[in-house]
Design an enzyme around this catalytic site. Sequence first.
Site, PDB file in Angstrom:
ATOM      1  CE  LYS A   1     -32.882  10.025   1.266  1.00 41.92           C
ATOM      2  NZ  LYS A   1     -31.617  10.709   1.514  1.00 41.92           N
TER       3      LYS A   1
ATOM      4  NE  ARG B   1     -24.339  10.214   2.348  1.00 40.15           N
ATOM      5  CZ  ARG B   1     -24.207  10.978   1.277  1.00 40.15           C
ATOM      6  NH1 ARG B   1     -25.255  11.373   0.602  1.00 40.15           N
ATOM      7  NH2 ARG B   1     -23.007  11.357   0.864  1.00 40.15           N
TER       8      ARG B   1
ATOM      9  NE  ARG C   1     -25.842  21.593 -13.775  1.00 40.95           N
ATOM     10  CZ  ARG C   1     -25.419  21.582 -15.022  1.00 40.95           C
ATOM     11  NH1 ARG C   1     -25.916  22.423 -15.913  1.00 40.95           N
ATOM     12  NH2 ARG C   1     -24.528  20.701 -15.433  1.00 40.95           N
TER      13      ARG C   1
HETATM   14  C1  BTN Z   1     -29.746   9.567   4.391  1.00 40.90           C
HETATM   15  O1  BTN Z   1     -30.318   9.397   3.310  1.00 40.90           O
HETATM   16  O2  BTN Z   1     -29.413  10.686   4.775  1.00 40.90           O
HETATM   17  C2  BTN Z   1     -29.446   8.340   5.235  1.00 40.90           C
HETATM   18  C3  BTN Z   1     -30.611   7.977   6.113  1.00 40.90           C
HETATM   19  C4  BTN Z   1     -30.357   6.754   6.969  1.00 40.90           C
HETATM   20  C5  BTN Z   1     -31.473   6.532   7.961  1.00 40.90           C
HETATM   21  C6  BTN Z   1     -31.316   5.225   8.691  1.00 40.90           C
HETATM   22  S1  BTN Z   1     -32.758   4.793   9.611  1.00 40.90           S
HETATM   23  C7  BTN Z   1     -31.901   3.503  10.406  1.00 40.90           C
HETATM   24  C8  BTN Z   1     -30.513   4.026  10.708  1.00 40.90           C
HETATM   25  N1  BTN Z   1     -30.485   4.720  11.969  1.00 40.90           N
HETATM   26  C9  BTN Z   1     -30.232   6.022  11.829  1.00 40.90           C
HETATM   27  O3  BTN Z   1     -30.184   6.851  12.754  1.00 40.90           O
HETATM   28  N2  BTN Z   1     -30.066   6.303  10.524  1.00 40.90           N
HETATM   29  C10 BTN Z   1     -30.180   5.134   9.696  1.00 40.90           C
END
Ligand code: BTN
Length: 321
Positions: free
Chosen positions: A184, A119, A319
């Site tokens: 995460k 994201r 926070r």
């Molecule tokens: C995030 O937390 O920022 C989202 C991550 C999403 C990663 C997955 S891996 C499979 C799919 N292909 C990508 O390029 N991204 C998602």
Amino acid sequence: MSQLDYILNLLSDGQFHSGEKIGNMLGVTRSAVWQTLKRLLDPNLELQAIRKRGYRIPGGLELLNEEAIRLQLGDQQKNLAHLELLQIIDSTNTYLLTKKNLPSGYTVFAEQQTAGRGRFGRTWVSPFGRNLHLSMAWNFPGGATTLSGLSLVAGIAVINALESYGLTGINLKWPNDIVYHQRKLGGILVEVTGDAAGPCQAIIGIGINVQAPQTLNTAINQSWIDVRTIKHHRPERNKLAGLILKELLTVLPEFQQKGLQAFRPYWQPLDSLAGQPVTVQTSQGPIEGTADGIDQVGNLRVIINGETQIFNSGEVSVRRI
Ligand code: BTN
């Protein structure tokens, strides 16, 4: 089977295999073997090439396997339109976004992504053969407005899968981070094409840290964890992959029919932010308040100076007080 597939299958046992022997089996020269293997010189794979002994992947690999994945699906086999297992691709989401007219349930996994996306335009680090990277297409004839909350529901599906796999204490951090004690474990990226009011297609991309190599520490600038660290033994990647598919294939038809309402009761106990002091990064700058769950369409509710405000995007952090 390609030469690379063949060599990877050999090396997946974690033992040394000499370039000469591999070459003889494939009917190619030692240097041809090396040329093929050079494609895998990802520092995260830790492929060793040692003179006089050959090649080895320490600890071995559990390569993605269609049969082993399908084994977990049970009744949900019927909803899996297609399963594609790729070795190296830029991004499984990008790959599906370039295909036309995919049926709901069309799924792709990759052993490695060279341009995995997260994201906020971030990179999703995706080393070969260690984690899970998958994308599934799903069609929504009623338009993009019927999709609100989809990424939250995908998160619930992932948690269900992790629980059936035997992990406990995994939560969701709005909107769709999969977290274990605020570290995460995985992330979800949903991308939608099509019409706001007419038919549209969602590509649901999921990345899970399964057995991430330590070298990943330098590549990820946030606190993370992997399945192996939580469960303390060698993870079964195909089993987990199959369980995630099974759960997605279970929740998506229900979401399509009933929307987020049917899933709100499941979100609440998984919500790691609820009641926590949070900072939301907005285009106007950071805003501080107390997280208060989600509304009917999946927006984050935050109580700020006694008033509830709604956020539909933005990065949220807890926070310390
Ligand atoms: C995030 O937390 O920022 C989202 C991550 C999403 C990663 C997955 S891996 C499979 C799919 N292909 C990508 O390029 N991204 C998602």
